[in-house]
Enzyme design. Structure first.
Site, short mmCIF file in Angstrom:
data_model
loop_
_atom_site.label_atom_id
_atom_site.label_comp_id
_atom_site.label_asym_id
_atom_site.label_seq_id
_atom_site.Cartn_x
_atom_site.Cartn_y
_atom_site.Cartn_z
N LYS A 146 31.10 -37.51 -36.59
CA LYS A 146 31.50 -35.93 -36.16
C LYS A 146 32.61 -35.88 -35.39
O LYS A 146 33.16 -36.47 -34.32
CB LYS A 146 30.37 -35.57 -34.93
CG LYS A 146 30.51 -34.18 -34.56
CD LYS A 146 29.54 -33.36 -33.58
CE LYS A 146 29.54 -32.15 -33.07
NZ LYS A 146 30.73 -32.03 -32.39
N TYR A 196 32.89 -30.32 -44.74
CA TYR A 196 31.59 -30.92 -44.44
C TYR A 196 30.52 -29.94 -44.86
O TYR A 196 29.23 -30.37 -44.89
CB TYR A 196 31.33 -31.27 -43.02
CG TYR A 196 31.60 -30.20 -41.93
CD1 TYR A 196 30.71 -29.09 -41.87
CD2 TYR A 196 32.46 -30.39 -40.99
CE1 TYR A 196 30.78 -28.20 -40.88
CE2 TYR A 196 32.88 -29.53 -40.10
CZ TYR A 196 31.88 -28.32 -40.05
OH TYR A 196 32.22 -27.52 -39.16
N LYS A 217 25.10 -37.74 -30.15
CA LYS A 217 26.73 -37.79 -29.34
C LYS A 217 26.55 -39.44 -28.91
O LYS A 217 25.80 -39.89 -28.55
CB LYS A 217 26.57 -37.00 -28.33
CG LYS A 217 26.39 -35.43 -28.44
CD LYS A 217 27.46 -34.89 -29.48
CE LYS A 217 28.81 -34.31 -28.74
NZ LYS A 217 28.54 -33.24 -27.76
N CYS A 257 53.87 -58.28 0.24
CA CYS A 257 54.81 -58.99 0.80
C CYS A 257 55.88 -58.48 1.81
O CYS A 257 56.58 -59.03 2.25
CB CYS A 257 55.49 -60.22 -0.02
SG CYS A 257 56.75 -59.30 -0.97
N CYS A 289 56.25 -63.55 -3.29
CA CYS A 289 55.37 -62.45 -3.07
C CYS A 289 53.91 -63.00 -3.51
O CYS A 289 53.59 -63.51 -4.70
CB CYS A 289 55.73 -61.20 -3.95
SG CYS A 289 54.40 -60.02 -3.98
O1 JCF Z 1 32.63 -32.82 -37.63
C1 JCF Z 1 32.30 -31.93 -37.15
N1 JCF Z 1 32.59 -31.68 -36.16
C2 JCF Z 1 30.94 -31.23 -37.66
C3 JCF Z 1 30.60 -29.93 -37.12
C4 JCF Z 1 30.72 -31.72 -38.74
C5 JCF Z 1 29.42 -30.98 -39.54
O2 JCF Z 1 28.71 -31.62 -40.58
C6 JCF Z 1 29.00 -29.71 -38.98
C7 JCF Z 1 29.69 -29.29 -37.79
C8 JCF Z 1 29.18 -28.06 -37.37
C9 JCF Z 1 28.13 -27.50 -38.13
N2 JCF Z 1 27.89 -29.34 -39.71
C10 JCF Z 1 27.48 -27.79 -39.15
C11 JCF Z 1 26.61 -27.35 -39.95
#
Ligand code: JCF
Length: 684
Positions: free
Chosen positions: A127, A237, A326, A423, A444
């Site tokens: 991501k 994507y 995340k 020092c 020092c």
């Molecule tokens: O890489 C990303 N930030 C990313 C955001 C990748 C994805 O496959 C995403 C996204 C946001 C929404 N897919 C969706 C549906």
């Protein structure tokens, strides 16, 4: 004739069309297939040829010509664009449990809809941390690009998105849908970000805070010229509205199809099975996170079957068939309790922000470096400030920036201390330099401790058991001042220290004793000469037969060493000139530190063996490298300039000043003929 050259009798229109098609193919190979088809130089040539034709025949310019990326005039404001298919964002999972819950929800919904699921297959991908955009293509041509906005209405950023080289202005292949909306993430690669900021600092311009803001900010430029100067990239994507395209059954196939149309799709996506597959992917990408050329903040999992996606649908902002897993945040906010100065091995004063503890990059952080006084003043960090702290990978945490609106009244600028905090010696900051230093050198205590730590460290003398704490104790107790003192330590002295048992003391003395047998390069590195890291130490050790030769080397000889430039040479000279350093080295050698002499390389018996030879002028019968190899095979050392230590100068054609210098110094001179005869077998 190569493909790029003009065909005989080709009309300008035909040539322009042909060049565009060719450039389109090369763009496709480069961006979609990640496999450049031609060298950059050839591509540039085609591009310039096309631009020249278009200049001469402006009527031939097309909107999607590769020369027209920065075509548009600055816009006054951003038009609104409504998304036919809403632009969704993603729900987050912050741990395994939340991921497992997501997978369970997916299964349950599908089962409730009468679909029997086993293990669910997902498409997993990194991501990116950037800005989402939607691009619409009509009849294969880029029509517009929009930001996400609120998901329903975004801003028209076509003029800026066009400038990103990886965005196709025209789709690849003949079978392109009449209408195709694609979604992707615009980002700024780290190296581009760093370079941009380096230049900005140099020019005294504003720096970008992080690659993510940089990407979003770049898209919001009114003038596309400005955007074009930002090093932006994009990965695609997903899709939005399409017309006249019979969509594939799976998301994986959609990604393949996008690539076929010429879109740049992450090479790192993978099909994975169930939660276990997701977690394995997460771990694998997490390991590579710091080595990727761009920032990511997690990985995304998407149900692969498109009919299941449709069945699952979406809630207000996010699809139910996808989730972002995340990684720990690499940036957090906290407050500065104080700013202190640490003194390093070379006396450099490093400002350090003492922070209210904060969990960032997977660990609790309570100190962050400000690198040097120049950086401290540039960022203007003050005690009491609220700051953004960043910890990426194993890099030391740093203060990214101050949130100025939160500065408490009365917070004052931090000044460089004029005396060393350790020092009390003078602190100097040479004009124009970012770094300030305590001038005291090894007097020092801070520098002494750091020098000792360095001396004992793993890649230097590798003295096991001699860590930071112990060095601190030894110096503070007055037992050691220089590395040489280590070898005079006694069992009694050591056991007299707090928390030092007899066994540990014996082990330390053992380790010291054992490591007296070392190598020349380790010893050189251990001395802690400024600018002499491991690689340079190794280079010096190879080029100088022994320590005496190095100690007595002049600048010219040092400059002959690969990787040694004027700065390093100067540091080495200064180090060995300093009487204190010479004394310490003598004592170290007296204490019994030793290393093997380099084995003489004498594969071929020759009168040249052991000689130091300089080659000058062009040789007629062999290249300089060949001559060097021949000499080295006979145990000779080849250096680049003539000094008192030179034994022989071999002269080719137009020898120049080296010959004159050899004659001045009375050094033996050999012609090429004589030299070649020396190389013949049995010439001894
Ligand atoms: O890489 C990303 N930030 C990313 C955001 C990748 C994805 O496959 C995403 C996204 C946001 C929404 N897919 C969706 C549906």
């Amino acid at each position: 004739m190569t493909k790029g050259e003009q065909e005989r009798d080709e009309s300008p229109a035909a040539e322009a069309a042909r060049l565009r098609a060719l450039i389109g193919e090369y763009d496709y190979a480069y961006y979609a297939l990640d496999d450049p088809g031609v060298p950059d130089a050839e591509y540039d040539r085609l591009f310039r040829r096309l631009a020249a034709i278009e200049t001469m025949h402006p009527e031939l310019v097309t909107a999607t010509s590769p020369t027209q990326r920065v075509g548009a005039e600055p816009v006054g404001e951003f038009r609104e664009i409504s998304h036919v298919q809403p632009m969704l964002s993603l729900d987050n999972a912050f741990d395994e449990d939340e991921l497992a819950a997501f997978d369970r929800r997916v299964s349950e919904r599908l089962v409730a809809a009468g679909i029997s699921t086993d293990v669910i297959e997902y498409v997993a991908e990194p991501k990116l941390d950037g800005a989402a955009v939607s691009l619409r293509y009509a009849q294969g041509k880029l029509e517009f690009a929009a930001t996400r906005g609120d998901g329903t209405t975004g801003e028209d950023v076509t003029h800026n998105v066009r400038t990103i080289a990886a965005v196709p202005l025209e789709l690849h292949g003949r079978d392109v849908p009449p209408v195709l909306e694609v979604r992707g993430e615009v980002y700024m690669p780290r190296d581009g970000f760093d370079e941009f900021n380096r230049l900005a600092v140099e020019r005294g311009e504003k720096t970008l805070v992080n690659p993510r803001n940089a990407a979003a900010g770049s898209l919001r430029q009114l003038d596309p010229e400005m955007t074009a100067r930002r090093p932006l990239a994009i990965f695609f994507y997903g899709i939005g509205e399409t017309q006249g395209w019979e969509l594939p059954q799976s998301h994986a196939e959609v990604l393949e199809a996008l690539r076929g149309f010429g879109f740049r799709v992450s090479p790192d996506w993978q099909l994975v099975s169930g939660v276990a597959g997701c977690l394995a992917y997460y771990a694998q990408v997490g390991q590579r996170r710091d080595r990727l050329p761009y920032d990511i903040d997690g990985v995304v999992y998407k149900v692969n079957r498109r009919d299941w996606q449709t069945e699952l649908g979406a809630v207000s902002r996010a699809p139910r068939w996808a989730i972002a897993h995340k990684f720990p945040a690499q940036e957090e906010m906290t407050t500065v309790k104080a700013i202190e100065f640490q003194v390093g091995r070379t006396g450099a004063l490093t400002p350090v922000a003492r922070l209210s503890s904060v969990f960032v990059g997977g660990v609790t952080v309570s100190n962050a470096t400000l690198h040097n006084i120049g950086e401290l003043h540039r960022k203007d960090v003050r005690a009491g400030d609220t700051v953004i702290v960043r910890r990426a990978g194993d890099v030391i945490p740093e203060v990214v920036k101050v949130i100025e609106e939160r500065r408490p009244a009365g917070a004052s600028i931090v000044e460089l201390p004029d005396r060393c905090p350790v020092c009390d010696s003078e602190v100097v900051r040479p004009e124009g330099e970012a770094v300030a230093r305590c001038v005291a050198g090894l007097i020092c205590a801070a520098q002494r401790k750091q020098a000792l730590r360095h001396f004992a460290s793993r890649h230097a003398m590798d003295i096991e058991g001699l860590g930071e704490k112990l060095i601190e104790q030894l110096v503070d107790a007055g037992l050691i001042e220089t590395p040489a003192d280590l070898y005079a330590l006694t069992l009694d002295e050591l056991t007299g220290l707090e928390r030092m048992g007899e066994k540990s003391a014996e082990n330390l003395l053992d380790a010291l004793q054992r490591r007296k047998s070392t190598t020349f390069d380790r010893f050189l590195f251990a001395l802690g000469i400024r600018e002499v890291g491991e690689a340079t130490a190794a280079s010096l050790a190879t080029c100088f037969a022994d320590l005496d030769a190095l100690r007595d080397a002049d600048e010219e000889q040092l400059l002959e060493v690969p990787d040694v430039g004027p700065v390093v040479a100067e540091r080495v000279l200064a180090f060995f000139k300093e009487p204190h350093n010479r004394t310490v080295i003598d004592k170290l050698l007296e204490s019994g530190i030793h290393w093997p002499e380099p084995a003489p390389i004498r594969a071929v018996e020759s009168p040249l063996s052991g000689k130091t030879v300089v080659l000058t002028g062009a040789l007629a019968t062999m290249s300089r490298d060949e001559a060097k190899a021949e000499l080295e095979a006979r145990g000779a050392r080849v250096t680049g300039s003539v000094s008192k230590k030179t034994d022989i100068v071999v002269t080719g054609e137009s020898p120049g000043s080296k010959l004159a210098r050899a004659q001045d110094l009375g050094i033996a001179v050999m012609t090429e003929d004589e030299f070649v005869r020396q190389l013949e077998p049995g010439s001894a």
